[in-house]
Design an enzyme around this catalytic site. Structure first.
Site, PDB file in Angstrom:
ATOM      1  N   ASP A 271       0.799  -1.167   0.055  1.00 46.34           N
ATOM      2  CA  ASP A 271      -0.062  -0.016   0.033  1.00 46.34           C
ATOM      3  C   ASP A 271       0.810   1.189  -0.055  1.00 46.34           C
ATOM      4  OD1 ASP A 271       1.122  -0.277   2.514  1.00 46.34           O
ATOM      5  OD2 ASP A 271      -0.804  -0.081   3.725  1.00 46.34           O
TER       6      ASP A 271
ATOM      7  N   HIS B 129      25.072   4.602 -29.654  1.00 44.96           N
ATOM      8  CA  HIS B 129      23.922   5.096 -29.536  1.00 44.96           C
ATOM      9  C   HIS B 129      24.064   6.409 -30.082  1.00 44.96           C
ATOM     10  CE1 HIS B 129      25.916   8.134 -26.599  1.00 44.96           C
ATOM     11  NE2 HIS B 129      26.493   6.869 -26.186  1.00 44.96           N
TER      12      HIS B 129
ATOM     13  N   HIS C 277      19.128  13.934 -27.829  1.00 40.63           N
ATOM     14  CA  HIS C 277      17.825  13.684 -27.995  1.00 40.63           C
ATOM     15  C   HIS C 277      17.253  15.209 -27.634  1.00 40.63           C
ATOM     16  CE1 HIS C 277      17.967  13.161 -23.790  1.00 40.63           C
ATOM     17  NE2 HIS C 277      19.169  12.316 -23.720  1.00 40.63           N
TER      18      HIS C 277
ATOM     19  N   GLU D 210      25.831  14.269 -26.632  1.00 42.58           N
ATOM     20  CA  GLU D 210      26.259  13.460 -25.738  1.00 42.58           C
ATOM     21  C   GLU D 210      26.938  12.207 -26.423  1.00 42.58           C
ATOM     22  OE1 GLU D 210      23.505  10.876 -23.928  1.00 42.58           O
ATOM     23  OE2 GLU D 210      21.818  12.011 -24.653  1.00 42.58           O
TER      24      GLU D 210
ATOM     25  N   ASP E 117      20.231  17.097 -18.061  1.00 45.79           N
ATOM     26  CA  ASP E 117      20.801  15.841 -18.304  1.00 45.79           C
ATOM     27  C   ASP E 117      22.274  16.107 -18.734  1.00 45.79           C
ATOM     28  OD1 ASP E 117      21.167  13.088 -19.526  1.00 45.79           O
ATOM     29  OD2 ASP E 117      19.831  12.954 -20.928  1.00 45.79           O
TER      30      ASP E 117
ATOM     31  N   GLU F 276      28.400  14.953 -21.879  1.00 42.10           N
ATOM     32  CA  GLU F 276      26.792  15.446 -22.318  1.00 42.10           C
ATOM     33  C   GLU F 276      26.713  16.719 -21.726  1.00 42.10           C
ATOM     34  OE1 GLU F 276      23.798  12.897 -20.642  1.00 42.10           O
ATOM     35  OE2 GLU F 276      22.313  13.504 -22.198  1.00 42.10           O
TER      36      GLU F 276
ATOM     37  N   HIS G 121      13.538  12.169 -22.367  1.00 39.91           N
ATOM     38  CA  HIS G 121      13.850  11.749 -23.825  1.00 39.91           C
ATOM     39  C   HIS G 121      12.695  12.386 -24.378  1.00 39.91           C
ATOM     40  CE1 HIS G 121      16.813   8.176 -23.167  1.00 39.91           C
ATOM     41  NE2 HIS G 121      17.104   9.511 -23.120  1.00 39.91           N
TER      42      HIS G 121
ATOM     43  N   ASP H  40      26.569  10.162 -15.094  1.00 43.09           N
ATOM     44  CA  ASP H  40      25.584  10.634 -16.001  1.00 43.09           C
ATOM     45  C   ASP H  40      24.084  10.903 -14.886  1.00 43.09           C
ATOM     46  OD1 ASP H  40      23.247  11.103 -17.735  1.00 43.09           O
ATOM     47  OD2 ASP H  40      23.755   9.553 -19.135  1.00 43.09           O
TER      48      ASP H  40
ATOM     49  N   TYR I 163      33.057   3.671 -26.023  1.00 39.77           N
ATOM     50  CA  TYR I 163      32.937   2.598 -24.898  1.00 39.77           C
ATOM     51  C   TYR I 163      34.010   1.436 -25.495  1.00 39.77           C
ATOM     52  CZ  TYR I 163      28.895   5.602 -24.236  1.00 39.77           C
ATOM     53  OH  TYR I 163      28.336   6.761 -24.089  1.00 39.77           O
TER      54      TYR I 163
ATOM     55  N   HIS J 192      23.553   1.932 -19.243  1.00 42.80           N
ATOM     56  CA  HIS J 192      22.700   2.145 -18.269  1.00 42.80           C
ATOM     57  C   HIS J 192      22.761   1.721 -16.892  1.00 42.80           C
ATOM     58  CE1 HIS J 192      19.426   3.970 -21.330  1.00 42.80           C
ATOM     59  NE2 HIS J 192      20.549   4.551 -21.066  1.00 42.80           N
TER      60      HIS J 192
ATOM     61  N   ARG K 278      31.827   9.270 -21.838  1.00 45.26           N
ATOM     62  CA  ARG K 278      30.756  10.129 -22.394  1.00 45.26           C
ATOM     63  C   ARG K 278      30.824  11.423 -21.957  1.00 45.26           C
ATOM     64  NH1 ARG K 278      27.086   7.005 -21.709  1.00 45.26           N
ATOM     65  NH2 ARG K 278      25.744   7.596 -19.883  1.00 45.26           N
TER      66      ARG K 278
HETATM   67  N1  GLY Z   1      20.738   9.926 -19.002  1.00 48.86           N
HETATM   68  C1  GLY Z   1      19.784   9.219 -20.300  1.00 48.86           C
HETATM   69  C2  GLY Z   1      20.499   9.943 -21.389  1.00 48.86           C
HETATM   70  O1  GLY Z   1      21.451  10.422 -21.577  1.00 48.86           O
HETATM   71  O2  GLY Z   1      19.769   9.747 -22.341  1.00 48.86           O
HETATM   72 MN    MN Z   2      22.260  11.378 -19.682  1.00 44.77          MN
HETATM   73 MN    MN Z   3      20.811  12.220 -22.656  1.00 46.25          MN
END
Ligand code: GLY
Ligand code: MN
Ligand code: MN
Length: 432
Positions: free
Chosen positions: A37, A348, A352, A383, A269, A413, A359, A258, A387, A241, A411
């Site tokens: 609950d 990737h 975005h 970003e 982000d 970003e 996103h 990140d 890797y 992730h 990375r």
């Molecule tokens: N942290 C999610 C992305 O960078 O898209």
């Molecule tokens: Mn990110």
């Molecule tokens: Mn991102």
């Protein structure tokens, strides 16, 4: 610092102009359960929120520009003092009319009875079939009944269309007030990253850094994290992730963070990667400099008139040339790019849309060939990364990867606003 009720009104007006003679329905997000609950903190559906600012569950918003009296109709849970003592304040039917400027507000249990009166005023129904199958059925059932009775009336909805295609182009271009919100989310995210960098050192656990970051989000008035924070040291940085955040960091590690803050439903982000002990190894430095160069050149491509794919293509071009120089790829660059032979290193896209959703809503392509052209008010992340997983498998014909490269993940970003004259990097204040 919030979106004004006048702005919500403008959004609704624009949306209703766009649906013309149609009628639109939006369903609130469900209340998610943590266990038994105990519920998660409620988070409204972004489309619903964009048009109403209303953040309770069990609500429905209807837009009926053709209805004689009511164009904006809300159905909400009525006040229930006994329940509110447990679960918190509800605005209720009377309160919602006042606070959210609806033309009329009904208790949600009158939805079945009242909905047909509004649906019949539209020449089509705009509705996004969501995860709530039962609610989807309700809309389809109502529509079919109106279709069946159409011959007797000669009017009513002849089609069911997805509201995404009308609403999301509006969400894509951010207003001045939204930009203020995004800047605030960016500012708090920046401070959290700065704190993380000060705090990181060999011997600390990834979760300790996560705690500093998320502490900063709340401390500075953010709602919390925009998405689960990724605090990935050593080879964990090669898992896109990674959210376990439970490893003890060692000297010689890179740390990829990140993390972004949510502020009043708008998101930051940011990713940064740095050596935990302040010193890059030579391989780490090569990869870092390459990603940084790709990121800076990609950011230059984010400007009005350029298309969404251009900054990705630029990042890929720079990364491929660099990986060739480091002898991690070989052959003709065009063949590497067209054949996506770089994908074991970079799997990737370069960014975005960013907004109410991390996103965010909005088309990347306008048809199968034509990418969306940037205009002032668009916000994207930039970003790129590289890797080199311990398990990396080069594409056939490409070099085997010497072990001393393995386990490096980088990375970088930033959040970038398209302006009339170019762009503004909202998150530039975090060292890189
Ligand atoms: N942290 C999610 C992305 O960078 O898209
Ligand atoms: Mn990110
Ligand atoms: Mn991102």
């Amino acid at each position: 610092m919030m979106i004004s009720s006048a702005e919500y009104q403008q959004r609704r007006q624009k949306f209703m102009n766009a649906i013309g003679k149609g009628v639109a329905i939006f369903r609130s997000a469900p209340q998610a359960v943590m266990h038994n609950d105990v519920e998660y903190v409620y988070r409204q559906d972004s489309d619903f929120y964009y048009l109403t600012g209303f953040n309770e569950s069990e609500a429905v918003a209807v837009f009926a520009p053709n209805h004689k009296e009511h164009q904006f109709i809300l159905f909400v849970e009525p006040k229930d003092l006994a329940k509110e003592i447990w679960t918190g304040y509800r605005v209720g039917v009377e309160g919602a009319k006042e606070a959210y400027n609806a033309d009329i507000v009904y208790p949600i249990n009158e939805l079945d009875q009242k909905l047909p009166e509004y649906l019949v005023t539209g020449d089509r129904i705009y509705y996004h079939l969501g995860r709530d199958a039962h609610f989807n059925e309700k809309i389809i059932y109502n529509w079919q009944r109106l279709v069946a009775s159409y011959p007797k009336r000669g009017s009513g909805p002849v089609a069911l269309e997805d509201s995404n295609f009308v609403l999301h182009p509006l969400r894509l271009v951010k207003s001045e007030a939204e930009i203020v919100m995004l800047k605030k989310a960016a500012e708090i995210s920046v401070k959290a990253h700065q704190r993380a960098r000060e705090f990181a050192q060999p011997g600390r656990y990834e979760y300790e850094i996560q705690a500093e970051i998320e502490h900063t989000f709340r401390l500075l008035g953010g709602d919390g994290m925009a998405y689960p924070s990724i605090v990935a040291s050593g080879e964990n940085a090669c898992i896109l992730h990674y959210i376990e955040n439970n490893r003890k960091m060692e000297a010689g590690d890179l740390l990829l963070i990140d993390a972004g803050c949510c502020y009043g439903y708008y998101n930051g982000d940011i990713t940064r990667t740095f050596p935990v002990d302040g010193e890059f190894t030579s391989q780490q430095k090569d990869i870092y400099q390459l990603v940084l160069s790709a990121q800076l050149q990609a950011i230059d491509q984010v400007k009005p008139g350029n298309t969404y794919n251009q900054y990705h293509d630029k990042a890929v071009e720079v990364l491929v040339e660099g990986l060739k120089e480091l002898k991690l790829l070989n052959g003709d660059s065009k063949e590497i790019i067209d054949g996506k032979k770089y994908e074991p290193f970079y799997m990737h896209r370069t960014g975005h849309w960013l907004g109410l959703d991390v996103h965010d809503a909005g088309n990347y392509k306008q048809d199968s060939e034509k990418w969306t052209t940037f205009q002032a008010g668009h916000v994207v992340t930039v970003e790129p990364g590289i890797y080199i997983s311990p398990y990396i498998k080069p594409v056939e014909g490409q070099p085997e990867i010497p072990d001393y490269w393995k386990g490096i993940g980088v990375r970088i970003e930033d959040d970038v606003l398209v302006t009339e004259s170019g762009n503004e990097v909202l998150t530039i204040a975090v060292e890189k």
